[in-house]
Each structure stands twice: as C-alpha cells, then as structure tokens.
Design a protein around this motif. Structure first.
Motif, PDB file in Angstrom:
ATOM      1  N   PHE A   1       0.838  -1.195   0.000  1.00  0.00           N
ATOM      2  CA  PHE A   1       0.000   0.000   0.000  1.00  0.00           C
ATOM      3  C   PHE A   1       0.877   1.251   0.000  1.00  0.00           C
ATOM      4  CE2 PHE A   1      -3.548  -2.361   2.531  1.00  0.00           C
ATOM      5  CZ  PHE A   1      -3.823  -3.135   1.416  1.00  0.00           C
ATOM      6  N   LEU A   2       0.532   2.205  -0.861  1.00  0.00           N
ATOM      7  CA  LEU A   2       1.251   3.473  -0.943  1.00  0.00           C
ATOM      8  C   LEU A   2       0.472   4.619  -0.293  1.00  0.00           C
ATOM      9  CD1 LEU A   2       2.428   3.359  -4.663  1.00  0.00           C
ATOM     10  CD2 LEU A   2       3.798   2.914  -2.629  1.00  0.00           C
ATOM     11  N   VAL A   3      -0.840   4.603  -0.468  1.00  0.00           N
ATOM     12  CA  VAL A   3      -1.717   5.676   0.019  1.00  0.00           C
ATOM     13  C   VAL A   3      -3.044   5.043   0.415  1.00  0.00           C
ATOM     14  CG1 VAL A   3      -2.960   7.792  -0.640  1.00  0.00           C
ATOM     15  CG2 VAL A   3      -0.695   7.354  -1.585  1.00  0.00           C
ATOM     16  N   SER A   4      -3.628   5.535   1.484  1.00  0.00           N
ATOM     17  CA  SER A   4      -5.004   5.151   1.816  1.00  0.00           C
ATOM     18  C   SER A   4      -5.725   6.381   2.327  1.00  0.00           C
ATOM     19  CB  SER A   4      -5.047   4.025   2.855  1.00  0.00           C
ATOM     20  OG  SER A   4      -4.585   4.480   4.114  1.00  0.00           O
ATOM     21  N   GLY A   5      -7.023   6.403   2.151  1.00  0.00           N
ATOM     22  CA  GLY A   5      -7.805   7.532   2.623  1.00  0.00           C
ATOM     23  C   GLY A   5      -9.287   7.302   2.391  1.00  0.00           C
ATOM     24  N   SER A   6     -10.072   8.289   2.800  1.00  0.00           N
ATOM     25  CA  SER A   6     -11.523   8.195   2.709  1.00  0.00           C
ATOM     26  C   SER A   6     -12.035   8.677   1.363  1.00  0.00           C
ATOM     27  CB  SER A   6     -12.164   9.049   3.804  1.00  0.00           C
ATOM     28  OG  SER A   6     -11.797   8.576   5.071  1.00  0.00           O
ATOM     29  N   ILE A   7     -13.123   8.064   0.918  1.00  0.00           N
ATOM     30  CA  ILE A   7     -13.870   8.570  -0.228  1.00  0.00           C
ATOM     31  C   ILE A   7     -14.925   9.491   0.365  1.00  0.00           C
ATOM     32  CG2 ILE A   7     -15.377   8.013  -2.162  1.00  0.00           C
ATOM     33  CD1 ILE A   7     -14.107   5.221  -2.212  1.00  0.00           C
ATOM     34  N   LYS A   8     -14.900  10.720  -0.011  1.00  0.00           N
ATOM     35  CA  LYS A   8     -15.801  11.737   0.544  1.00  0.00           C
ATOM     36  C   LYS A   8     -17.103  11.788  -0.225  1.00  0.00           C
ATOM     37  CE  LYS A   8     -12.916  13.169   3.629  1.00  0.00           C
ATOM     38  NZ  LYS A   8     -13.141  12.975   5.011  1.00  0.00           N
ATOM     39  N   PRO A   9     -18.204  12.102   0.391  1.00  0.00           N
ATOM     40  CA  PRO A   9     -18.410  12.277   1.827  1.00  0.00           C
ATOM     41  C   PRO A   9     -18.830  10.965   2.477  1.00  0.00           C
ATOM     42  CG  PRO A   9     -20.366  13.020   0.662  1.00  0.00           C
ATOM     43  CD  PRO A   9     -19.398  12.499  -0.371  1.00  0.00           C
ATOM     44  N   GLN A  10     -17.992  10.385   3.274  1.00  0.00           N
ATOM     45  CA  GLN A  10     -18.256   9.160   4.039  1.00  0.00           C
ATOM     46  C   GLN A  10     -18.850   8.033   3.196  1.00  0.00           C
ATOM     47  OE1 GLN A  10     -20.589  10.336   7.440  1.00  0.00           O
ATOM     48  NE2 GLN A  10     -18.913  11.507   8.320  1.00  0.00           N
ATOM     49  N   LEU A  11     -18.227   7.813   2.032  1.00  0.00           N
ATOM     50  CA  LEU A  11     -18.700   6.762   1.133  1.00  0.00           C
ATOM     51  C   LEU A  11     -17.882   5.481   1.235  1.00  0.00           C
ATOM     52  CD1 LEU A  11     -19.417   8.952  -2.030  1.00  0.00           C
ATOM     53  CD2 LEU A  11     -21.052   8.084  -0.344  1.00  0.00           C
ATOM     54  N   GLY A  12     -16.731   5.558   1.912  1.00  0.00           N
ATOM     55  CA  GLY A  12     -15.861   4.393   2.016  1.00  0.00           C
ATOM     56  C   GLY A  12     -14.414   4.822   2.008  1.00  0.00           C
ATOM     57  N   GLY A  13     -13.569   3.990   1.421  1.00  0.00           N
ATOM     58  CA  GLY A  13     -12.147   4.285   1.392  1.00  0.00           C
ATOM     59  C   GLY A  13     -11.520   3.891   0.071  1.00  0.00           C
ATOM     60  N   ALA A  14     -10.289   4.364  -0.130  1.00  0.00           N
ATOM     61  CA  ALA A  14      -9.530   4.049  -1.334  1.00  0.00           C
ATOM     62  C   ALA A  14      -8.083   3.779  -0.949  1.00  0.00           C
ATOM     63  CB  ALA A  14      -9.610   5.199  -2.336  1.00  0.00           C
ATOM     64  N   ILE A  15      -7.461   2.887  -1.696  1.00  0.00           N
ATOM     65  CA  ILE A  15      -6.066   2.505  -1.453  1.00  0.00           C
ATOM     66  C   ILE A  15      -5.351   2.468  -2.792  1.00  0.00           C
ATOM     67  CG2 ILE A  15      -4.520   0.695  -0.614  1.00  0.00           C
ATOM     68  CD1 ILE A  15      -6.991  -0.299   1.067  1.00  0.00           C
ATOM     69  N   LEU A  16      -4.173   3.048  -2.858  1.00  0.00           N
ATOM     70  CA  LEU A  16      -3.294   2.906  -4.014  1.00  0.00           C
ATOM     71  C   LEU A  16      -2.290   1.817  -3.670  1.00  0.00           C
ATOM     72  CD1 LEU A  16      -2.487   3.927  -6.816  1.00  0.00           C
ATOM     73  CD2 LEU A  16      -0.968   5.559  -5.679  1.00  0.00           C
ATOM     74  N   ALA A  17      -2.250   0.777  -4.490  1.00  0.00           N
ATOM     75  CA  ALA A  17      -1.400  -0.385  -4.203  1.00  0.00           C
ATOM     76  C   ALA A  17      -0.445  -0.642  -5.364  1.00  0.00           C
ATOM     77  CB  ALA A  17      -2.275  -1.614  -3.972  1.00  0.00           C
TER      78      ALA A  17
END
Length: 95
Positions: A35-51
C-alpha cells in the motif's frame, strides 16, 4: 499498480465493530510495501487505497482478508492502472 475502492454497504453502521482489525490490515499492507496511500472517499462513502508490488491475484487475496470486506461492511473494487507517465518522484510506478 491498482486502485482499491472500498465502498460502504448498507450496514456501514457496523464498521466500528471491525475498525481495529481494518486498521491492522491497512498497517500490514503498508509494512509489507504493497500500500502506498489510503484515505476516505468523501463524503463518508468508504475508502480508497493505491497499491503496487502485488499481482492482481495477490491483491484480491489481500483485500478479501480485510475485516470490512469479510464482514460485508464494504464492497471492494480493484482497478488495474498501467501508468505510462509519472512525476519523477513516482517513476518507480512505471516498472
């Protein structure tokens, strides 16, 4: 490289029960260099990860081990991206 989208399901209110396991799963992904980056999908829809540094099969297996995925808190979508140009700081993604 892959983009992992973790979109909340209708039972997102249950996320708190599995948050600690999800955080540990994320940390393991960073510690293992996937994993390089992780964070939230706005507004409170979930998350995203760059792998990166994982085949699609390996990443699918890893994602299936996320407690949020295993418990149906989120649905997972993996999008493969073949970078053709990057900022020089991200040139390692071209290999």
């Amino acid at each position: 490289m892959q983009l992992v989208l973790l979109r909340f399901a209708s039972n997102k209110s249950e996320a708190g029960r599995f948050m600690e396991g999800h955080k540990q799963w994320l940390e393991r992904g960073f510690d293992e260099g996937v994993f390089l980056v992780s964070g939230s999908i706005k507004p409170q829809l979930g998350g995203a990860i760059l792998a990166h540094n994982a085949s699609l099969d390996e990443l699918q297996q890893r994602v299936s081990e996320d407690p949020f995925v295993a418990e149906g808190i989120v649905s997972a979508e993996i999008i493969e991206v073949a970078p053709s140009k990057t900022d020089e700081r991200l040139a390692f993604l071209l290999s």
